[in-house]
Write a protein that holds these residues in place. Sequence first.
Motif, mmCIF file in Angstrom:
data_model
loop_
_atom_site.group_PDB
_atom_site.id
_atom_site.type_symbol
_atom_site.label_atom_id
_atom_site.label_comp_id
_atom_site.label_asym_id
_atom_site.label_seq_id
_atom_site.Cartn_x
_atom_site.Cartn_y
_atom_site.Cartn_z
ATOM 1 N N SER A 76 -9.513 3.718 10.908
ATOM 2 C CA SER A 76 -8.118 4.251 10.637
ATOM 3 C C SER A 76 -7.718 5.728 11.243
ATOM 4 O O SER A 76 -8.752 6.505 11.070
ATOM 5 C CB SER A 76 -7.457 3.991 9.243
ATOM 6 N N LEU A 77 -6.833 5.572 11.954
ATOM 7 C CA LEU A 77 -6.267 7.046 12.313
ATOM 8 C C LEU A 77 -5.357 7.759 11.182
ATOM 9 O O LEU A 77 -4.387 7.070 10.941
ATOM 10 C CB LEU A 77 -5.598 7.261 13.779
ATOM 11 N N ILE A 78 -5.801 8.854 10.556
ATOM 12 C CA ILE A 78 -4.885 9.170 9.656
ATOM 13 C C ILE A 78 -4.330 10.449 10.056
ATOM 14 O O ILE A 78 -5.007 11.410 10.365
ATOM 15 C CB ILE A 78 -5.944 9.378 8.478
ATOM 16 N N LYS A 79 -2.902 10.671 9.887
ATOM 17 C CA LYS A 79 -2.265 11.773 10.302
ATOM 18 C C LYS A 79 -1.294 12.255 9.306
ATOM 19 O O LYS A 79 -0.699 11.343 8.649
ATOM 20 C CB LYS A 79 -1.564 11.462 11.568
ATOM 21 N N ASP A 80 -1.056 13.711 8.988
ATOM 22 C CA ASP A 80 -0.278 14.166 8.076
ATOM 23 C C ASP A 80 -0.176 15.433 8.045
ATOM 24 O O ASP A 80 -1.185 15.994 8.483
ATOM 25 C CB ASP A 80 -0.714 13.885 6.463
ATOM 26 N N LEU B 208 -1.223 11.465 -0.218
ATOM 27 C CA LEU B 208 -0.377 12.094 0.745
ATOM 28 C C LEU B 208 0.491 10.481 1.398
ATOM 29 O O LEU B 208 -0.207 9.459 1.162
ATOM 30 C CB LEU B 208 -0.866 12.549 2.094
ATOM 31 N N SER B 209 1.582 10.782 2.068
ATOM 32 C CA SER B 209 2.534 9.561 2.339
ATOM 33 C C SER B 209 2.130 9.027 3.861
ATOM 34 O O SER B 209 2.951 9.132 4.681
ATOM 35 C CB SER B 209 3.877 9.695 2.112
ATOM 36 N N THR B 210 0.979 9.014 4.115
ATOM 37 C CA THR B 210 0.532 8.388 5.321
ATOM 38 C C THR B 210 0.773 7.199 5.683
ATOM 39 O O THR B 210 0.983 6.297 4.959
ATOM 40 C CB THR B 210 -1.189 8.967 5.610
ATOM 41 N N LYS B 211 0.911 6.982 7.079
ATOM 42 C CA LYS B 211 1.367 5.511 7.517
ATOM 43 C C LYS B 211 0.055 4.854 7.796
ATOM 44 O O LYS B 211 -1.052 5.462 8.218
ATOM 45 C CB LYS B 211 1.989 5.739 8.901
ATOM 46 N N GLY B 212 0.046 3.385 7.671
ATOM 47 C CA GLY B 212 -1.012 2.578 7.836
ATOM 48 C C GLY B 212 -1.805 2.311 6.584
ATOM 49 O O GLY B 212 -1.720 2.758 5.581
ATOM 50 N N GLU B 213 -2.965 1.626 7.060
ATOM 51 C CA GLU B 213 -4.059 1.131 6.098
ATOM 52 C C GLU B 213 -5.310 2.150 5.670
ATOM 53 O O GLU B 213 -6.232 2.118 6.136
ATOM 54 C CB GLU B 213 -4.635 -0.159 6.796
ATOM 55 N N ASN B 214 -4.525 3.318 5.098
ATOM 56 C CA ASN B 214 -5.622 4.299 4.765
ATOM 57 C C ASN B 214 -4.904 4.900 3.441
ATOM 58 O O ASN B 214 -3.808 4.533 2.896
ATOM 59 C CB ASN B 214 -5.717 5.099 5.906
ATOM 60 N N LEU C 62 0.844 -1.143 -0.063
ATOM 61 C CA LEU C 62 0.162 0.168 -0.119
ATOM 62 C C LEU C 62 0.835 1.041 0.110
ATOM 63 O O LEU C 62 0.495 2.206 -0.712
ATOM 64 C CB LEU C 62 -0.970 -0.140 1.183
ATOM 65 N N ASN C 63 2.050 1.215 0.927
ATOM 66 C CA ASN C 63 2.769 2.443 0.813
ATOM 67 C C ASN C 63 3.363 2.635 -0.548
ATOM 68 O O ASN C 63 3.627 3.658 -1.112
ATOM 69 C CB ASN C 63 3.982 2.065 1.806
ATOM 70 N N THR C 64 4.040 1.529 -1.210
ATOM 71 C CA THR C 64 4.202 1.709 -2.651
ATOM 72 C C THR C 64 3.339 2.324 -3.571
ATOM 73 O O THR C 64 3.457 2.859 -4.493
ATOM 74 C CB THR C 64 4.709 0.538 -3.191
ATOM 75 N N TYR C 65 1.795 1.813 -3.431
ATOM 76 C CA TYR C 65 0.771 2.288 -4.247
ATOM 77 C C TYR C 65 0.905 3.855 -4.109
ATOM 78 O O TYR C 65 0.502 4.587 -4.995
ATOM 79 C CB TYR C 65 -0.245 1.464 -3.979
ATOM 80 N N LYS C 66 0.815 4.200 -2.797
ATOM 81 C CA LYS C 66 0.567 5.613 -2.560
ATOM 82 C C LYS C 66 1.667 6.658 -3.228
ATOM 83 O O LYS C 66 1.513 7.572 -4.099
ATOM 84 C CB LYS C 66 0.714 6.049 -0.973
ATOM 85 N N VAL C 67 2.874 6.040 -3.364
ATOM 86 C CA VAL C 67 4.047 6.654 -3.877
ATOM 87 C C VAL C 67 3.736 6.863 -5.642
ATOM 88 O O VAL C 67 3.911 7.772 -6.180
ATOM 89 C CB VAL C 67 5.256 6.145 -3.857
ATOM 90 N N LEU C 68 3.422 5.641 -5.904
ATOM 91 C CA LEU C 68 2.973 5.417 -7.334
ATOM 92 C C LEU C 68 1.872 6.554 -7.866
ATOM 93 O O LEU C 68 2.044 7.066 -8.762
ATOM 94 C CB LEU C 68 2.905 4.020 -7.873
ATOM 95 N N LEU C 69 0.803 6.334 -7.327
ATOM 96 C CA LEU C 69 -0.251 7.183 -7.597
ATOM 97 C C LEU C 69 0.154 8.329 -7.683
ATOM 98 O O LEU C 69 -0.447 9.163 -8.297
ATOM 99 C CB LEU C 69 -1.543 6.827 -6.509
#
Length: 436
Positions: free
Chosen positions: A392-396, A360-366, A249-256
Amino acid sequence: MKNELKNKIIYQVFTRNFTEEGTFNSLIKKLDYIKDLGTDILYLLPISPIGKVGRKGDLGSPYSISDYYAINEELGTLDDFKNLINKTHEKGMKIMIDIVFNHTSRDSIIYKEHNEWMYKNEKGECANKVGDWSDVYDLNTDNDELISYLVNVIRYYSSLGVDGYRFDVASLISAKFYKALKEMLNNEYPETILLAESIHASFASYVRSLGFNALSDSELYDLGFDLCYWYNTIESFDGFIKENDVNLLNTYKVLLNNEEAYNPSSALRIRGLENHDQLRICELTKNKRLMKNLAAYPVFLKGPMFIYNGLETEADHHLDLFTKDLLDLTIDEEWYNFILSLIKFKKDKSNLEVLTSEVLSTKGENLAIINHYKDGSKSYGLFSLSTLPNGSLIKDEKLEDGAYVDYFTNKVVVIEKNSIRVKEPLFLFKSEKIDG
């Protein structure tokens, strides 16, 4: 053409399986249903006759075409198709059809009458460049005579009133063909909409490793396509859903996030997880809250919304390409109304003003997405991809503190200390952009 597509709804119909009769005439009877969803463009899987040699299943794949100029008699007659075009236009919708120019059936008109137009392997035999599909052979789309023939196929259907074309495995067709097509369309049918099934990144790399060309998405845009598929990034996301690996998922966020920079500024993706090749959302998970987040997040991104027939009725199985497999259009009111709310959001004129969708490069399943608009304003799309009951807690740091209005509930939602807990999908606005 591209910008006006940003807030459009494209509804894909598998005619054979959409109604019990599986015909154009029965589809005409469902046009009010399709229109009432908010559909702007009706898109049909291939409508031409299916080859018999190597046929898969009892009815065969609609992507194994024997004659581009003919209509599959199981769907109806040419007059029936013309009537469907006219009725679709009367309802205020455009019509798009699937075009399959990478290959034909193994008993096609071209194979029989113009064998020199087929791709040949090192033994001089008709073959597939990649894979070994039993029902098709590839075409040599660098051949000048074939190019002229195929351009004329598009000219023919455009003369009937077809407004757009979705090109199957578009990346494997030659740039030489697309240049000729672009010239013809610019001169004769400049409003034509072109959608490319641009292939997965891993598939493109594999094709090139075998010595064949696979056009990049940027090349497809330059060659005249208004829209490309989202397959350039989707493999990482699919992996996350199937394996529950947050690293994917982290990879996907970067690619997207990077796709905005890697393509022309006017480039658009068609948004939505489901199509005739992909698993349905309801097959990926039975968790209703996760289902809602999966359906909603692509809609928030810049680009038109894609609905594969049955998304609106929570269809829970992949329709068989090779036999009769009737779609269940029984409506669950809660889910149906949720999909209608997504459609209403996408159709809002504010989506014509979206410049970029920043992930955004947030952490976790979000997933956390910022849409930036021409007037300098922005909105947030926040999505929990967790199956846990508390979401999910989303923080950025880019999530600015303050009170926002959620599009779905019209309630005030607060971001505090650059964070927010998300269960249901949130579309958050501070401005008056959304008409409501």
